[in-house]
Design an enzyme around this catalytic site. Structure first.
Site, PDB file in Angstrom:
ATOM      1  N   GLU A   1     -56.358   0.554  -8.371  1.00 50.50           N
ATOM      2  CA  GLU A   1     -56.160   1.926  -8.852  1.00 50.50           C
ATOM      3  C   GLU A   1     -57.456   2.496  -9.431  1.00 50.50           C
ATOM      4  O   GLU A   1     -58.424   1.770  -9.668  1.00 50.50           O
ATOM      5  CB  GLU A   1     -55.049   1.973  -9.902  1.00 50.50           C
ATOM      6  CG  GLU A   1     -55.338   1.150 -11.144  1.00 50.50           C
ATOM      7  CD  GLU A   1     -54.654   1.690 -12.402  1.00 50.50           C
ATOM      8  OE1 GLU A   1     -54.798   2.898 -12.675  1.00 50.50           O
ATOM      9  OE2 GLU A   1     -54.020   0.898 -13.104  1.00 50.50           O
TER      10      GLU A   1
ATOM     11  N   LYS B   1     -48.843  -2.994 -22.221  1.00 44.66           N
ATOM     12  CA  LYS B   1     -49.379  -3.012 -23.586  1.00 44.66           C
ATOM     13  C   LYS B   1     -48.274  -2.753 -24.586  1.00 44.66           C
ATOM     14  O   LYS B   1     -47.328  -2.022 -24.304  1.00 44.66           O
ATOM     15  CB  LYS B   1     -50.396  -1.893 -23.742  1.00 44.66           C
ATOM     16  CG  LYS B   1     -51.749  -2.227 -23.221  1.00 44.66           C
ATOM     17  CD  LYS B   1     -52.788  -1.317 -23.840  1.00 44.66           C
ATOM     18  CE  LYS B   1     -54.149  -1.649 -23.295  1.00 44.66           C
ATOM     19  NZ  LYS B   1     -54.427  -0.975 -22.045  1.00 44.66           N
TER      20      LYS B   1
END
Ligand code: PSU
Ligand code: MN
Length: 312
Positions: free
Chosen positions: A28, A163
């Protein structure tokens, strides 16, 4: 009507590899523009490509440039994207049509990259962390489009979990409801990006890239519409202290709230605050885990291609 190839430009190397069923790993570009500062972002992006080549696979970094989805950026294009940084448009599924139509530069998120990889015939994808259900997402409905893309596009994504700026428990619930396999690679626990543990157990795990390649083959054979998440913990020696990183995350969340940050600005804001608060440490951790994910994704792609060539 304009045809797809008007909007999709695949590099010669990547196209040849796809045509020959050789292992290819998509990468990405939001991680380049929004995930790390210049010039570390460019250096890391190039090192990640090199790590994939070392494992015997072809890297394909993806972004939107000049009105086209480019699959397999050149080093110059990666440099351009890294330098422009936050001024580049972050492109998820809902953003692609207008960004392509207007010709502005766009960095693809996990969702945007999955769409492009699938259009290009690429099945494996390495990144750092996926988007997820944000904290209090049950009220704000801030749920990353990545989680929906994983339900509808058959690309396998290797990441280091999500995260803890996110609600990891609800992120796993959402993936379960959507029928997305989440497989721990040599771990029984969902990793939390900077740390190997999150406190959330996984029901599936595998110790070998070949086993994961087989599981992916089965999901394709069963005609599953969606992809898979391979949760690969950060290498032990690069992992951060949980107390330290969680404090930085709590502070960042409070700041985002105080500043009224919403929508697609939330994730980049939190990433930047956490990174500043931890000095270079979180950046070093980030680089180590992305490189590690790239190697594992390449191993899976190589295992997948190897079986296919034997005709089984
Ligand atoms: N999480 C990270 N680093 C990142 C991102 C997420 O640890 O760079 C990026 C990825 O591109 C991911 C996107 O797909 O943020 C999710 O954004 P949102 O939450 O706005 O869907
Ligand atoms: Mn969001």
């Amino acid at each position: 009507m304009k045809r797809l190839d008007h909007y999709l430009e695949i590099s010669k190397d990547v196209q040849e590899a796809v045509n020959e069923d050789l292992p290819v790993v998509a990468l990405e570009s939001t991680i380049i523009s929004h995930g790390m500062p210049y010039p570390d972002n460019v250096k890391t992006a190039l090192a990640v490509e090199e790590a994939i080549r070392q494992q015997g696979a072809m890297p394909a970094t993806i972004a939107v440039m000049d009105g086209k989805i480019k699959v397999g950026l050149t080093a110059e294009e990666i440099e351009r994207l890294g330098k422009e940084g936050l001024s580049v448009t972050k492109v998820s599924r809902r953003d692609l049509p207008l960004v392509l139509a207007s010709g502005v530069t766009g960095a693809t998120t996990v969702a945007g990259t999955m769409i492009a990889a699938h259009l290009a015939g690429i099945q494996f994808f390495a990144t750092g962390g996926i988007g997820g259900v944000h904290r209090a997402g049950q009220d704000t409905m801030d749920v990353s489009a990545d989680l929906l893309e994983l339900q509808k596009t058959p690309v396998l994504v290797v990441c280091s979990g999500a995260k803890s700026i996110l609600d990891i428990g609800r992120t796993l619930e959402y993936l379960e409801t959507g029928g997305v396999p989440v497989i721990g690679y040599r771990t029984l626990e969902m990793p939390a990006f900077y740390t190997r543990e999150s406190g959330f157990q996984l029901v599936s795990h595998a110790d070998e890239a070949g086993t994961i390649a087989e599981a992916y083959r089965v999901s394709r054979a069963l005609d599953y519409p969606g992809g898979m998440v391979i949760a690969n913990p950060i290498p032990e020696e690069a992992a951060m202290d949980a107390g330290l990183i969680n404090q930085a995350i709590e502070d960042a969340l409070r700041e985002a709230d105080e500043n009224g940050i919403t929508g697609k600005a939330v994730t980049p804001f939190l990433l930047e605050r956490v990174s500043t608060a931890t000095g270079g440490d979180s950046l070093r951790a980030n680089i180590a885990l992305v490189l590690n994910n790239a190697r594992v994704a390449a191993d899976i792609a190589v295992a997948y291609a190897g079986r296919k060539q034997k005709g089984s």
